[in-house]
Write a protein that holds these residues in place. Structure first.
Motif, mmCIF file in Angstrom:
data_model
loop_
_atom_site.group_PDB
_atom_site.id
_atom_site.type_symbol
_atom_site.label_atom_id
_atom_site.label_comp_id
_atom_site.label_asym_id
_atom_site.label_seq_id
_atom_site.Cartn_x
_atom_site.Cartn_y
_atom_site.Cartn_z
ATOM 1 N N LEU A 59 1.977 10.529 46.130
ATOM 2 C CA LEU A 59 1.834 9.719 47.344
ATOM 3 C C LEU A 59 2.787 8.529 47.347
ATOM 4 C CD1 LEU A 59 0.465 9.202 50.019
ATOM 5 C CD2 LEU A 59 -1.408 8.082 48.797
ATOM 6 N N THR A 60 3.083 7.955 46.186
ATOM 7 C CA THR A 60 4.059 6.862 46.122
ATOM 8 C C THR A 60 5.426 7.334 46.592
ATOM 9 O OG1 THR A 60 2.898 5.726 44.329
ATOM 10 C CG2 THR A 60 5.235 5.250 44.583
ATOM 11 N N ALA A 61 5.845 8.505 46.115
ATOM 12 C CA ALA A 61 7.142 9.046 46.531
ATOM 13 C C ALA A 61 7.152 9.349 48.031
ATOM 14 C CB ALA A 61 7.464 10.310 45.731
ATOM 15 N N LEU B 1 9.567 7.274 50.696
ATOM 16 C CA LEU B 1 10.659 7.960 51.383
ATOM 17 C C LEU B 1 10.374 8.222 52.857
ATOM 18 C CD1 LEU B 1 11.773 10.600 48.704
ATOM 19 C CD2 LEU B 1 12.850 8.410 49.253
ATOM 20 N N ILE B 2 9.168 8.636 53.178
ATOM 21 C CA ILE B 2 8.859 9.054 54.551
ATOM 22 C C ILE B 2 8.378 7.888 55.410
ATOM 23 C CG2 ILE B 2 7.526 10.634 55.970
ATOM 24 C CD1 ILE B 2 9.603 11.941 54.056
ATOM 25 N N ILE C 241 10.494 16.104 47.492
ATOM 26 C CA ILE C 241 10.246 15.739 48.886
ATOM 27 C C ILE C 241 11.567 15.643 49.645
ATOM 28 C CG2 ILE C 241 9.434 13.870 50.395
ATOM 29 C CD1 ILE C 241 7.293 13.325 48.173
ATOM 30 N N ALA C 242 12.566 15.005 49.025
ATOM 31 C CA ALA C 242 13.866 14.874 49.675
ATOM 32 C C ALA C 242 14.499 16.241 49.936
ATOM 33 C CB ALA C 242 14.789 14.014 48.818
ATOM 34 N N ALA D 29 17.449 16.548 52.581
ATOM 35 C CA ALA D 29 18.278 15.422 52.142
ATOM 36 C C ALA D 29 19.027 15.779 50.858
ATOM 37 C CB ALA D 29 17.417 14.185 51.915
ATOM 38 N N ARG D 30 20.055 15.015 50.577
ATOM 39 C CA ARG D 30 20.862 15.180 49.371
ATOM 40 C C ARG D 30 20.293 14.285 48.278
ATOM 41 N NH1 ARG D 30 26.841 12.556 48.917
ATOM 42 N NH2 ARG D 30 27.537 13.428 46.909
#
Length: 336
Positions: free
Chosen positions: A145-147, A151-152, A178-179, A184-185
């Motif tokens: 959830l932190t990530a 990011l989102i 997630i990326a 995403a790169r």
């Protein structure tokens, strides 16, 4: 039931003891815990770094998944047999968190999860994604959830953008996954050649060995044609934060996540002023964000990366392994 307890600070003082099985209150759920995952926060609590005035006996652990055993008389969100995951900041349901929410964290102000059965508020659970086992689901509450939130929700990551990850702990590995799912790169860093190969196998587009390239922020700029990355979730603190600021693009995002190398950073504000970088602390996330993350996991069939699963009775060995920092992804305790 079996419970892991600490009666004084230190991993060597963790013990498996017998305690009474709890009964849920009116708005509580009794959960049979099937698996729990570890976070560095656990080590900080166990070793007395986070709360030196901790009341004993103490049961550590913030992240768990299991099955609803029974419910209190006023519970409406769950029924017996539901598969559920604990929510870290139990009262943070949606929107901005409050000071009160920080007094309701699983494994800190609220009881820890390293016990066969836990009683927890019906509002402090979410449904386990259908495509995950309980062991996999137990990795989500803090690291995952932190990530996701960083990011989102905060960095507002878009397809085609670039992020940089630091190391191979839970938050960084989830950020990579997630990326990738977002299109995403990813530029990933590690001090281990073997781990860099594993990061590439997981989908990292470029990797940097920060031991061979201590100015990894310069290399990140080179890999982005001088522009810089769109976002970084900084897990290092003292030794990494200034370089993270240098590595992001104009108006880039740096999420303050961890302090693996220390929490005090000698910082010059002119490091951020020229490129208008945003620095934001990330305190995991709300239940609303957690539920959105869980839905995304089902849709993308994302699978958490688990390094090792330890038996319940090997809790000291498991935390020693975490302390070694040699792991890749998440460490799990499986319950009897």
């Amino acid at each position: 039931m079996k419970t892991i307890q600490l009666n004084r600070f230190g991993i060597e003082n963790l013990q498996v003891v017998s305690t009474e099985k709890p009964a849920p209150g009116a708005h509580e759920v009794l959960v049979k815990v099937e698996a729990a995952s570890f976070n560095f926060l656990d080590l900080m609590m166990i070793n007395g770094y986070y709360n030196p005035d901790l009341a004993f006996p103490y049961t550590p652990g913030s992240d768990a998944a299991g099955i609803v055993e029974s419910i209190g008389s006023a519970v409406t969100r769950w029924k017996k047999g539901d598969r559920v995951i604990t929510h870290f900041i139990q009262t943070w349901i949606a929107g901005s968190k409050s000071i009160v929410d920080f007094q309701n964290r699983t494994g800190l102000e609220k009881p820890g999860v390293l016990r066969e059965y836990i009683c927890i508020s019906e509002d402090a659970l979410i449904a386990t994604p259908a495509n995950l086992s309980s062991a996999e689901a137990s990795t989500l509450p803090i690291a995952g959830l932190t990530a996701w939130t960083g990011l989102i929700d905060y960095a507002n990551l878009k397809p085609g953008q670039t992020i940089l990850t630091q190391g191979t702990g839970g938050v960084s590995v989830f950020a990579l996954q997630i990326a990738k799912a977002m299109g995403a790169r990813v530029i990933a860093t590690s001090g281990s050649a073997d781990k860099l190969e594993r990061l590439k196998a997981l989908g990292a587009h470029e990797v940097i060995n920060y031991r061979d390239t201590p100015d990894w922020h310069v290399e990140a700029k080179r890999l982005t044609n001088g522009r810089g990355v769109d976002a970084i979730l900084d897990v290092g603190g003292t030794e990494t934060l200034t370089k993270s600021v240098y590595a992001v693009k104009a108006d880039g995002f740096v999420g303050l996540v961890g302090n693996l190398s220390g929490a005090v950073v000698p910082f010059n504000i002119y490091d951020t002023v020229p490129n208008n970088a945003t620095l934001r602390g990330i305190s995991v996330g709300s239940r609303e964000s957690f539920e959105a993350f869980a839905r995304a996991i089902e849709l993308t069939t994302l699978k958490p990366v688990i390094d090792r699963v330890f038996p319940f009775d090997a809790v000291q060995e498991a935390y020693r392994y975490m302390e070694s920092k040699t792991f890749f992804g998440k460490i799990i305790i499986a319950f009897p």
